[in-house]
Design an enzyme around this catalytic site. Structure first.
Site, short mmCIF file in Angstrom:
data_model
loop_
_atom_site.label_atom_id
_atom_site.label_comp_id
_atom_site.label_asym_id
_atom_site.label_seq_id
_atom_site.Cartn_x
_atom_site.Cartn_y
_atom_site.Cartn_z
N VAL A 79 0.84 -1.20 0.00
CA VAL A 79 0.00 0.00 0.00
C VAL A 79 0.88 1.25 0.00
O VAL A 79 1.67 1.48 0.91
CB VAL A 79 -0.95 0.01 1.22
CG1 VAL A 79 -1.76 1.31 1.25
CG2 VAL A 79 -1.88 -1.20 1.18
N HIS A 80 0.72 2.04 -1.05
CA HIS A 80 1.38 3.33 -1.21
C HIS A 80 0.35 4.25 -1.83
O HIS A 80 -0.80 3.85 -1.99
CB HIS A 80 2.65 3.18 -2.07
CG HIS A 80 2.39 2.47 -3.35
ND1 HIS A 80 2.03 3.13 -4.51
CD2 HIS A 80 2.40 1.15 -3.65
CE1 HIS A 80 1.84 2.24 -5.48
NE2 HIS A 80 2.06 1.03 -4.98
N GLY A 81 0.70 5.45 -2.19
CA GLY A 81 -0.28 6.42 -2.69
C GLY A 81 -1.15 5.92 -3.82
O GLY A 81 -2.36 6.08 -3.81
N GLY A 91 -3.25 2.97 -2.21
CA GLY A 91 -4.07 3.38 -1.09
C GLY A 91 -5.08 4.45 -1.40
O GLY A 91 -6.11 4.56 -0.73
#
Length: 162
Positions: free
Chosen positions: A16-18, A21
């Site tokens: 999960v990253h920008g 997410g």
């Protein structure tokens, strides 16, 4: 069937990253992100970093082992719109092997490393990765590489080579 509430499963070695997410979660209108990863399930630092990103999308987030995900996914309330994130094709395959139905598997990011070949500009696989993706496709999952929503999908099936 186990996994009916799963909107999409994404393979991304960053978890999960920008992009995951926020962009994917909002596009899917998901209200729950499940990070199915045996190591992260017990790593509070990684969890706290990913939770900050998930919060920006307005979705809840859970960090479960692969087995716990399979054990509990069928108990999801009908209102839960679930986005599952795993790190590797092997993890997605393991979920299917232990009974979770993954309708769609999006391969988003798999970095280059020694012994890996380019499948797309953002996805590099070795023989085992490709075998795992083909396994998913042959077990009822629609498998495709796509970096962000709206870009071209490159489908993976039994005949895919690189």
């Amino acid at each position: 069937m186990k996994g009916d509430n799963i909107l999409l499963t994404r393979i991304d070695n960053r978890l999960v990253h920008g992009q995951v997410g926020v962009t994917w979660t909002k596009t899917l209108n998901a209200n729950l992100i499940i990070v199915a990863d045996d190591a992260v399930a017990s790593n509070e630092l990684q969890q706290s970093l990913m939770a900050v990103t998930a919060k920006a999308s307005g979705a809840g987030i859970r960090f479960w082992t692969l087995q716990h995900t399979a054990d509990i996914i069928e108990k999801a309330a009908p209102s839960q719109r679930i986005f599952v994130v795993v790190k590797t094709p092997a993890d997605a395959r393991r979920l299917v092997e232990i009974g979770v139905h993954l309708k769609e598997v999006n391969v988003g990011n798999m970095h280059f490393s020694q012994g890996k070949r380019e499948l797309t500009k953002k996805v590099y696989v070795d023989d085992q990765d490709l075998e795992d993706l083909k396994f998913l496709a042959s077990h009822g999952s629609t498998v495709y590489c796509q970096d962000v929503p709206g870009t071209e999908k490159v489908f993976v099936d039994a005949n895919t080579t690189c």
